[in-house]
Design a protein around this motif. Structure first.
Motif, mmCIF file in Angstrom:
data_model
loop_
_atom_site.group_PDB
_atom_site.id
_atom_site.type_symbol
_atom_site.label_atom_id
_atom_site.label_comp_id
_atom_site.label_asym_id
_atom_site.label_seq_id
_atom_site.Cartn_x
_atom_site.Cartn_y
_atom_site.Cartn_z
ATOM 1 N N VAL A 93 0.957 -1.197 -0.037
ATOM 2 C CA VAL A 93 -0.163 -0.012 0.004
ATOM 3 C C VAL A 93 0.678 1.287 -0.213
ATOM 4 O O VAL A 93 0.770 2.277 -0.625
ATOM 5 C CB VAL A 93 -0.868 -0.022 1.331
ATOM 6 C CG1 VAL A 93 -1.723 1.290 1.187
ATOM 7 C CG2 VAL A 93 -1.946 -1.220 1.162
ATOM 8 N N ASP A 94 2.102 1.132 0.621
ATOM 9 C CA ASP A 94 2.890 2.324 0.851
ATOM 10 C C ASP A 94 3.509 2.626 -0.653
ATOM 11 O O ASP A 94 3.439 3.775 -1.067
ATOM 12 C CB ASP A 94 4.008 2.270 1.789
ATOM 13 C CG ASP A 94 3.523 2.452 3.362
ATOM 14 O OD1 ASP A 94 2.801 2.989 3.344
ATOM 15 O OD2 ASP A 94 4.380 1.778 4.103
ATOM 16 N N ARG A 95 3.807 1.452 -1.265
ATOM 17 C CA ARG A 95 4.491 1.742 -2.722
ATOM 18 C C ARG A 95 3.651 1.999 -3.697
ATOM 19 O O ARG A 95 3.748 3.036 -4.519
ATOM 20 C CB ARG A 95 5.283 0.381 -2.880
ATOM 21 C CG ARG A 95 6.658 0.261 -2.090
ATOM 22 C CD ARG A 95 7.078 -1.212 -2.391
ATOM 23 N NE ARG A 95 8.185 -1.359 -1.797
ATOM 24 C CZ ARG A 95 9.678 -1.245 -1.963
ATOM 25 N NH1 ARG A 95 9.636 -0.615 -3.292
ATOM 26 N NH2 ARG A 95 10.534 -1.422 -1.200
ATOM 27 N N PHE A 96 2.192 1.551 -3.410
ATOM 28 C CA PHE A 96 1.276 2.006 -4.468
ATOM 29 C C PHE A 96 0.899 3.190 -4.286
ATOM 30 O O PHE A 96 0.721 3.888 -5.215
ATOM 31 C CB PHE A 96 0.089 0.969 -4.463
ATOM 32 C CG PHE A 96 -1.050 1.142 -4.998
ATOM 33 C CD1 PHE A 96 -0.750 1.115 -6.551
ATOM 34 C CD2 PHE A 96 -2.460 1.326 -4.638
ATOM 35 C CE1 PHE A 96 -2.019 1.261 -7.526
ATOM 36 C CE2 PHE A 96 -3.519 1.421 -5.501
ATOM 37 C CZ PHE A 96 -3.154 1.487 -6.722
ATOM 38 N N ALA A 97 0.662 3.778 -3.132
ATOM 39 C CA ALA A 97 0.363 5.299 -3.037
ATOM 40 C C ALA A 97 1.543 6.090 -3.463
ATOM 41 O O ALA A 97 1.007 7.140 -4.045
ATOM 42 C CB ALA A 97 -0.306 5.353 -1.600
ATOM 43 N N LEU A 101 1.147 9.084 -6.281
ATOM 44 C CA LEU A 101 1.544 10.503 -6.234
ATOM 45 C C LEU A 101 2.385 10.736 -6.957
ATOM 46 O O LEU A 101 2.740 11.999 -7.707
ATOM 47 C CB LEU A 101 1.796 10.758 -4.622
ATOM 48 C CG LEU A 101 0.543 11.049 -3.850
ATOM 49 C CD1 LEU A 101 -0.391 9.763 -3.755
ATOM 50 C CD2 LEU A 101 1.216 11.536 -2.482
ATOM 51 N N GLU A 102 3.394 10.010 -7.468
ATOM 52 C CA GLU A 102 4.807 10.357 -8.153
ATOM 53 C C GLU A 102 4.402 10.673 -9.541
ATOM 54 O O GLU A 102 4.579 11.556 -10.191
ATOM 55 C CB GLU A 102 5.915 9.296 -8.166
ATOM 56 C CG GLU A 102 6.888 9.499 -8.894
ATOM 57 C CD GLU A 102 7.702 8.117 -9.064
ATOM 58 O OE1 GLU A 102 8.202 7.664 -10.156
ATOM 59 O OE2 GLU A 102 8.139 7.691 -7.890
ATOM 60 N N LEU A 168 -10.853 3.532 -7.772
ATOM 61 C CA LEU A 168 -9.459 4.128 -7.511
ATOM 62 C C LEU A 168 -9.309 4.944 -8.619
ATOM 63 O O LEU A 168 -8.559 5.847 -8.591
ATOM 64 C CB LEU A 168 -8.543 2.777 -7.547
ATOM 65 C CG LEU A 168 -8.201 2.028 -6.223
ATOM 66 C CD1 LEU A 168 -7.453 0.967 -6.366
ATOM 67 C CD2 LEU A 168 -7.814 2.811 -5.031
ATOM 68 N N ASP A 169 -9.657 4.762 -9.851
ATOM 69 C CA ASP A 169 -9.584 5.689 -10.775
ATOM 70 C C ASP A 169 -10.240 6.960 -10.540
ATOM 71 O O ASP A 169 -9.759 7.971 -11.120
ATOM 72 C CB ASP A 169 -10.249 5.079 -12.115
ATOM 73 C CG ASP A 169 -10.002 5.977 -13.401
ATOM 74 O OD1 ASP A 169 -8.897 6.121 -14.016
ATOM 75 O OD2 ASP A 169 -10.841 6.589 -13.929
ATOM 76 N N GLY A 170 -11.321 7.096 -9.941
ATOM 77 C CA GLY A 170 -12.185 8.178 -9.735
ATOM 78 C C GLY A 170 -11.339 8.922 -8.595
ATOM 79 O O GLY A 170 -11.370 10.309 -8.684
ATOM 80 N N LEU A 171 -10.741 8.281 -7.724
ATOM 81 C CA LEU A 171 -10.136 9.055 -6.792
ATOM 82 C C LEU A 171 -8.964 9.697 -7.465
ATOM 83 O O LEU A 171 -8.437 10.825 -7.094
ATOM 84 C CB LEU A 171 -9.416 7.983 -5.476
ATOM 85 C CG LEU A 171 -10.558 7.509 -4.742
ATOM 86 C CD1 LEU A 171 -9.930 6.626 -3.728
ATOM 87 C CD2 LEU A 171 -11.550 8.638 -3.987
ATOM 88 N N PHE A 172 -8.284 9.009 -8.158
ATOM 89 C CA PHE A 172 -6.962 9.686 -8.973
ATOM 90 C C PHE A 172 -7.385 10.605 -9.782
ATOM 91 O O PHE A 172 -6.860 11.721 -9.946
ATOM 92 C CB PHE A 172 -6.380 8.331 -9.984
ATOM 93 C CG PHE A 172 -5.151 8.978 -10.551
ATOM 94 C CD1 PHE A 172 -4.014 8.845 -9.871
ATOM 95 C CD2 PHE A 172 -4.863 9.387 -11.713
ATOM 96 C CE1 PHE A 172 -2.698 9.512 -10.290
ATOM 97 C CE2 PHE A 172 -3.971 9.723 -12.398
ATOM 98 C CZ PHE A 172 -2.823 9.808 -11.611
ATOM 99 N N ASP A 185 -3.748 20.504 -0.959
ATOM 100 C CA ASP A 185 -3.940 19.081 -0.454
ATOM 101 C C ASP A 185 -4.499 18.218 -1.195
ATOM 102 O O ASP A 185 -4.600 17.115 -0.750
ATOM 103 C CB ASP A 185 -4.889 19.407 0.983
ATOM 104 C CG ASP A 185 -6.253 19.637 0.547
ATOM 105 O OD1 ASP A 185 -6.259 19.944 -0.510
ATOM 106 O OD2 ASP A 185 -7.165 19.583 1.421
ATOM 107 N N ALA A 186 -4.355 18.250 -2.307
ATOM 108 C CA ALA A 186 -4.721 17.459 -3.509
ATOM 109 C C ALA A 186 -3.988 15.880 -3.108
ATOM 110 O O ALA A 186 -4.607 14.688 -3.253
ATOM 111 C CB ALA A 186 -4.834 17.667 -4.797
ATOM 112 N N LEU A 187 -2.761 16.030 -3.260
ATOM 113 C CA LEU A 187 -1.659 15.070 -2.971
ATOM 114 C C LEU A 187 -1.990 14.172 -1.705
ATOM 115 O O LEU A 187 -2.326 12.959 -1.529
ATOM 116 C CB LEU A 187 -0.299 15.394 -3.274
ATOM 117 C CG LEU A 187 -0.066 15.721 -4.771
ATOM 118 C CD1 LEU A 187 1.549 16.371 -4.833
ATOM 119 C CD2 LEU A 187 -0.387 14.866 -5.744
ATOM 120 N N GLU A 188 -2.019 14.960 -0.619
ATOM 121 C CA GLU A 188 -2.181 14.280 0.605
ATOM 122 C C GLU A 188 -3.493 13.633 0.781
ATOM 123 O O GLU A 188 -3.622 12.614 1.335
ATOM 124 C CB GLU A 188 -1.966 15.559 1.788
ATOM 125 C CG GLU A 188 -2.113 15.165 3.088
ATOM 126 C CD GLU A 188 -2.106 16.152 4.002
ATOM 127 O OE1 GLU A 188 -2.580 15.975 5.376
ATOM 128 O OE2 GLU A 188 -1.422 17.309 3.864
#
Length: 206
Positions: A93-97, A101-102, A168-172, A185-188
């Motif tokens: 989850v850490d790497r995916f998130a 963001l990257e 997940l696509d909607g969130l992105f 705060d979009a990325l956070e």
């Protein structure tokens, strides 16, 4: 004959030139979008002449679809690396998130182009097949992430591949819109949402 010295066929050379043109065109397409881009505009912002661009691509649609397919294929391979490197669900989850963001930060124009193209496909039938194929590739990529999370946590996916991808696509996409208008705060928010949603996509076997 060693692979490194094997003679390239005309088809190989043709495909290589199309890839080079696509990579060059992506910059212009990402800056000004689908509707405002012409083959001449792409040529004017690259090292290739208009005649060369037109030789390798029959029209703007042919070029843009090839560009997006090329870019999204690269994206998918990046996430496959995230899956392979994670040893625990928390690490996954850490790497995916972090990867989401990257790519949103570094390649926002390319993502805007994709969403622009997907929207245009609702009005242009000639785009629909290519957009559908790209969507299914992205859905499969997200599904591999969720299935790996389920494997690492001893659980099972709770939703269908299509529903999981849609969430997940909607969130992105919302984060991309917020980032584009300068939301601080979009990325956070995206990072927090991904960490909240991924556990909801898993359920204990029963």
């Amino acid at each position: 004959m060693p692979a490194s010295t094997a003679r390239r066929t005309p088809a190989d050379k043709h495909d290589e030139r199309r890839r080079a043109l696509a990579e060059s065109a992506l910059r212009t397409l990402g800056d000004i979008g689908y509707a405002r881009t012409s083959l001449r505009e792409i040529a004017n912002n690259s090292e290739f002449s208009h005649g060369v661009v037109h030789y390798y691509f029959s029209d703007k649609l042919d070029l843009i679809v090839h560009c997006v397919q090329h870019y999204k294929a690269t994206c998918v391979r990046r996430y496959d690396g995230v899956i392979a490197d994670a040893g625990t669900v928390e690490e996954l989850v850490d790497r995916f998130a972090a990867k989401l963001l990257e790519t949103l930060t570094d390649e926002a124009p390319m993502h805007r182009l994709w969403y622009d193209l997907r929207s245009q496909s609702m009005f242009e039938a000639t785009l629909q097949e290519a957009v559908h194929a790209i969507d299914r590739t992205l859905e499969a990529m997200i599904w591999r992430v969720v299935c790996r999370a389920a494997e690492l946590s001893g659980s099972e996916p709770a939703l269908s591949p299509a529903t999981t991808y849609g969430m997940l696509d909607g969130l992105f996409q919302q984060a991309l819109l917020g980032h584009g208008v300068g939301s601080p705060d979009a990325l956070e928010q995206l990072d927090r949402q991904v960490r909240e949603v991924v556990p909801l996509l898993l359920v204990a076997p029963g």
